[in-house]
Design a protein around this motif. Structure first.
Motif, PDB file in Angstrom:
ATOM      1  N   GLY A   2       0.838  -1.198   0.000  1.00 23.29           N
ATOM      2  CA  GLY A   2       0.000   0.000   0.000  1.00 23.29           C
ATOM      3  C   GLY A   2       0.869   1.242   0.000  1.00 23.29           C
ATOM      4  O   GLY A   2       2.059   1.178   0.320  1.00 23.29           O
ATOM      5  N   SER A   3       0.271   2.375  -0.387  1.00 23.31           N
ATOM      6  CA  SER A   3       1.007   3.637  -0.336  1.00 23.31           C
ATOM      7  C   SER A   3       1.405   3.951   1.100  1.00 23.31           C
ATOM      8  O   SER A   3       2.390   4.648   1.338  1.00 23.31           O
ATOM      9  N   ASP A   4       0.632   3.437   2.035  1.00 24.38           N
ATOM     10  CA  ASP A   4       0.909   3.710   3.451  1.00 24.38           C
ATOM     11  C   ASP A   4       2.312   3.254   3.843  1.00 24.38           C
ATOM     12  O   ASP A   4       3.009   3.934   4.583  1.00 24.38           O
ATOM     13  N   TYR A  35      -5.309  14.147   2.525  1.00 23.86           N
ATOM     14  CA  TYR A  35      -5.276  12.758   2.974  1.00 23.86           C
ATOM     15  C   TYR A  35      -4.682  12.655   4.383  1.00 23.86           C
ATOM     16  O   TYR A  35      -3.631  13.246   4.659  1.00 23.86           O
ATOM     17  N   CYS A  78      -1.066  16.416  -2.591  1.00 27.06           N
ATOM     18  CA  CYS A  78      -1.958  15.371  -3.097  1.00 27.06           C
ATOM     19  C   CYS A  78      -2.734  15.947  -4.277  1.00 27.06           C
ATOM     20  O   CYS A  78      -3.478  16.909  -4.127  1.00 27.06           O
ATOM     21  N   ASN A  89      -7.464  14.479  -2.146  1.00 24.32           N
ATOM     22  CA  ASN A  89      -8.488  13.822  -1.348  1.00 24.32           C
ATOM     23  C   ASN A  89      -8.608  14.619  -0.043  1.00 24.32           C
ATOM     24  O   ASN A  89      -7.575  14.855   0.587  1.00 24.32           O
ATOM     25  N   ASP A  92       1.367  12.895  -4.275  1.00 23.05           N
ATOM     26  CA  ASP A  92       0.493  11.720  -4.225  1.00 23.05           C
ATOM     27  C   ASP A  92      -0.502  11.776  -5.376  1.00 23.05           C
ATOM     28  O   ASP A  92      -1.417  12.600  -5.391  1.00 23.05           O
ATOM     29  N   TYR A 139      -5.089   9.327  -7.511  1.00 23.73           N
ATOM     30  CA  TYR A 139      -6.289   9.447  -8.362  1.00 23.73           C
ATOM     31  C   TYR A 139      -5.976   9.942  -9.768  1.00 23.73           C
ATOM     32  O   TYR A 139      -6.883  10.359 -10.498  1.00 23.73           O
ATOM     33  N   THR A 188      -0.943   4.111  -6.976  1.00 20.57           N
ATOM     34  CA  THR A 188      -1.435   2.931  -6.255  1.00 20.57           C
ATOM     35  C   THR A 188      -2.268   2.068  -7.194  1.00 20.57           C
ATOM     36  O   THR A 188      -2.795   2.572  -8.194  1.00 20.57           O
ATOM     37  N   SER A 235      -4.814   0.638  -5.841  1.00 20.03           N
ATOM     38  CA  SER A 235      -6.034   0.537  -5.024  1.00 20.03           C
ATOM     39  C   SER A 235      -7.253   1.212  -5.621  1.00 20.03           C
ATOM     40  O   SER A 235      -8.376   0.863  -5.273  1.00 20.03           O
ATOM     41  N   LYS A 236      -7.075   2.186  -6.501  1.00 20.20           N
ATOM     42  CA  LYS A 236      -8.217   2.977  -6.935  1.00 20.20           C
ATOM     43  C   LYS A 236      -8.598   2.627  -8.373  1.00 20.20           C
ATOM     44  O   LYS A 236      -9.475   1.834  -8.582  1.00 20.20           O
ATOM     45  N   ARG A 259      -3.252  -4.450  -1.604  1.00 21.95           N
ATOM     46  CA  ARG A 259      -2.289  -3.570  -0.960  1.00 21.95           C
ATOM     47  C   ARG A 259      -1.020  -3.412  -1.812  1.00 21.95           C
ATOM     48  O   ARG A 259       0.044  -3.949  -1.471  1.00 21.95           O
TER      49      ARG A 259
HETATM   50  C1  LIG Z   1      -6.629   5.881  -1.379  1.00 24.67           C
HETATM   51  C2  LIG Z   1      -5.446   6.741  -1.310  1.00 24.67           C
HETATM   52  C3  LIG Z   1      -4.166   6.199  -1.370  1.00 24.67           C
HETATM   53  C4  LIG Z   1      -3.958   4.741  -1.558  1.00 24.67           C
HETATM   54  O1  LIG Z   1      -3.470   4.119  -0.466  1.00 24.67           O
HETATM   55  P1  LIG Z   1      -3.080   2.569  -0.562  1.00 24.67           P
HETATM   56  O2  LIG Z   1      -2.378   2.377   0.749  1.00 24.67           O
HETATM   57  O3  LIG Z   1      -2.163   2.421  -1.742  1.00 24.67           O
HETATM   58  O4  LIG Z   1      -4.326   1.809  -0.713  1.00 24.67           O
HETATM   59  C5  LIG Z   1      -3.078   7.046  -1.338  1.00 24.67           C
HETATM   60  N1  LIG Z   1      -3.239   8.369  -1.274  1.00 24.67           N
HETATM   61  C6  LIG Z   1      -4.459   8.924  -1.231  1.00 24.67           C
HETATM   62  C7  LIG Z   1      -4.587  10.394  -1.201  1.00 24.67           C
HETATM   63  C8  LIG Z   1      -5.593   8.136  -1.227  1.00 24.67           C
HETATM   64  O5  LIG Z   1      -6.794   8.706  -1.158  1.00 24.67           O
END
Ligand SMILES: *Cc1c(COP(=O)(O)O)cnc(C)c1O
Length: 372
Positions: free
Chosen positions: A93-95, A120, A165, A169, A194, A197, A221, A223-224, A232
């Motif tokens: 994940g980006s986290d 974010y 970002c 977000n 970031d 999106y 990512t 994820s989106k 992840r």
């Molecule tokens: C959803 C999102 C992510 C993605 O996080 P993951 O850990 O890769 O799922 C990253 N940055 C922003 C601003 C987001 O909204």
């Protein structure tokens, strides 16, 4: 950075000078599989795996550790994004990537990071976990753009990371590209951009200009837009030098074998990706147009993402609307407590049926409220 000026604001960038001393001194763990991972017909007795296999024998390869550098998956991402593999890092994940960036560049209790709320939440959460001071410079009202003048004034020698970002977000808008580039050029620390999106936006990714900016780390990512939030997989794009530092300090097997396999298969299915993307954009327009006609809605903010930020009119609290929707089994994100997002809800674009149901419920609520 090393000049005597108080402001961390010249265009010279020296990577090693901003890396934490303890990180410079780390002698990385070399995983057993790194040297011979290509040799498929070797007898592998080097990693204390169970050569008999897992109890689920049809999943037999899961008894082996995964590729620590995810070469095959990176190659797929490299082709997709037109970025060499050496400039790509993959995180759980980006986290995980945000966490690693803090580890490399920020000294607890000493350094600070600049963030631009409303944005974010993880930039602040992760920074706090690392004991890093968080400096907040709010985005401008309504347009949600960078306040360059205030930002420049806030930079000090202890400012190590700036988080931008875009699309942002929870506001959904693009941050002006020339402002982003201005900051990258001015700042002698690391700029994290970031782009989670970016696939939903008309703006071009800055990843194609990564060679111009040695202090830029771009986050993307799967994820989106790729619909793989459950796997992840976060992506960092940066200079090969920065990527090397991330590789050096990450946990050796940070992306599971399963995640690597599924991601590789998914990236091969680009037709379905584009088909979903197109539909999300159409649905985003449909929700926007429909909500704008509903009397209790003050504003639907422009969106370059897969969600919409909406504001209810002052005498119709978004909190009540949120509760009403929960009662109708619809969960959106209440952002009304967030700075500059008074009376705002963030709504993710769903499939057509879901969006239609959402719009109808908000219409009903509006009619009820206005009658009263
Ligand atoms: C959803 C999102 C992510 C993605 O996080 P993951 O850990 O890769 O799922 C990253 N940055 C922003 C601003 C987001 O909204």
């Amino acid at each position: 950075m090393n000049n005597s000026k108080d402001k961390n604001c010249s265009s010279s960038f020296n990577l090693n000078s901003i890396i934490r001393k303890n990180i410079l001194e780390v002698d990385p763990y070399i995983s057993a599989r790194i040297e011979h991972d290509k040799e498929k017909n070797y007898v592998f007795l080097d990693a204390n795996e169970n050569s008999f296999g897992s109890p689920l024998s049809f999943l037999n390869s899961y008894n082996r550790y995964p590729d620590p550098l995810q070469k095959e998956l990176k190659e797929k991402i490299s082709n997709l994004k037109n970025i060499p593999s050496s400039k790509i890092f993959l995180g759980n994940g980006s986290d995980e990537i945000i966490d690693l960036i803090y580890r490399i560049f920020s000294r607890p209790e000493v350094d600070n990071s600049i963030i631009f709320p409303p944005t974010y939440g993880m930039y602040e959460v992760s920074g706090k976990i690392h004991g890093v001071n968080i400096v907040k410079i709010y985005l401008t009202k309504e347009k949600y753009q960078l306040d360059l003048e205030k930002i420049e004034k806030s930079l000090t020698k202890k400012s190590k990371i700036i988080f931008i970002c875009s699309p942002n977000n929870p506001t959904g808008n693009d941050i002006k590209r020339k402002d982003i580039e201005y900051l990258i050029k001015k700042f002698t620390g690391i700029v994290v951009l970031d782009e989670a999106y970016i696939d939903f936006s008309n703006q071009k990714s800055l990843s194609l200009d990564i060679d111009k900016y040695p202090n830029l780390i771009i986050l993307q990512t799967l994820s989106k837009s790729w619909g793989l939030a459950g796997l992840r997989i976060g992506i960092a794009i940066a200079s090969a030098d920065i990527i090397q530092w991330m590789n050096k300090i990450k946990h050796p097997y940070n992306i599971s074998l399963h995640s690597q396999k599924i991601a590789i298969q998914s990236l091969e299915n680009r037709d379905l990706f584009f088909y979903h993307l197109k539909n999300i954009l159409l649905e985003r327009e449909y929700i926007k147009k429909s909500l704008e006609k509903i009397p209790i809605i003050e504003k639907v903010y422009p969106s370059s993402a897969n969600f919409l930020l909406i504001k209810t009119k002052l005498n119709f609290s978004s909190k009540n609307l949120y509760q009403y929707l929960v009662g109708k089994k619809i969960v959106v994100r209440d952002r009304s407590k967030i700075i500059l997002c008074n009376n705002c809800l963030r709504i993710t674009v769903g499939i057509h049926k879901e969006n239609e149901y959402l719009i109808n419920q908000i219409k009903k609520y509006s009619i009820q409220k206005i009658k009263k």
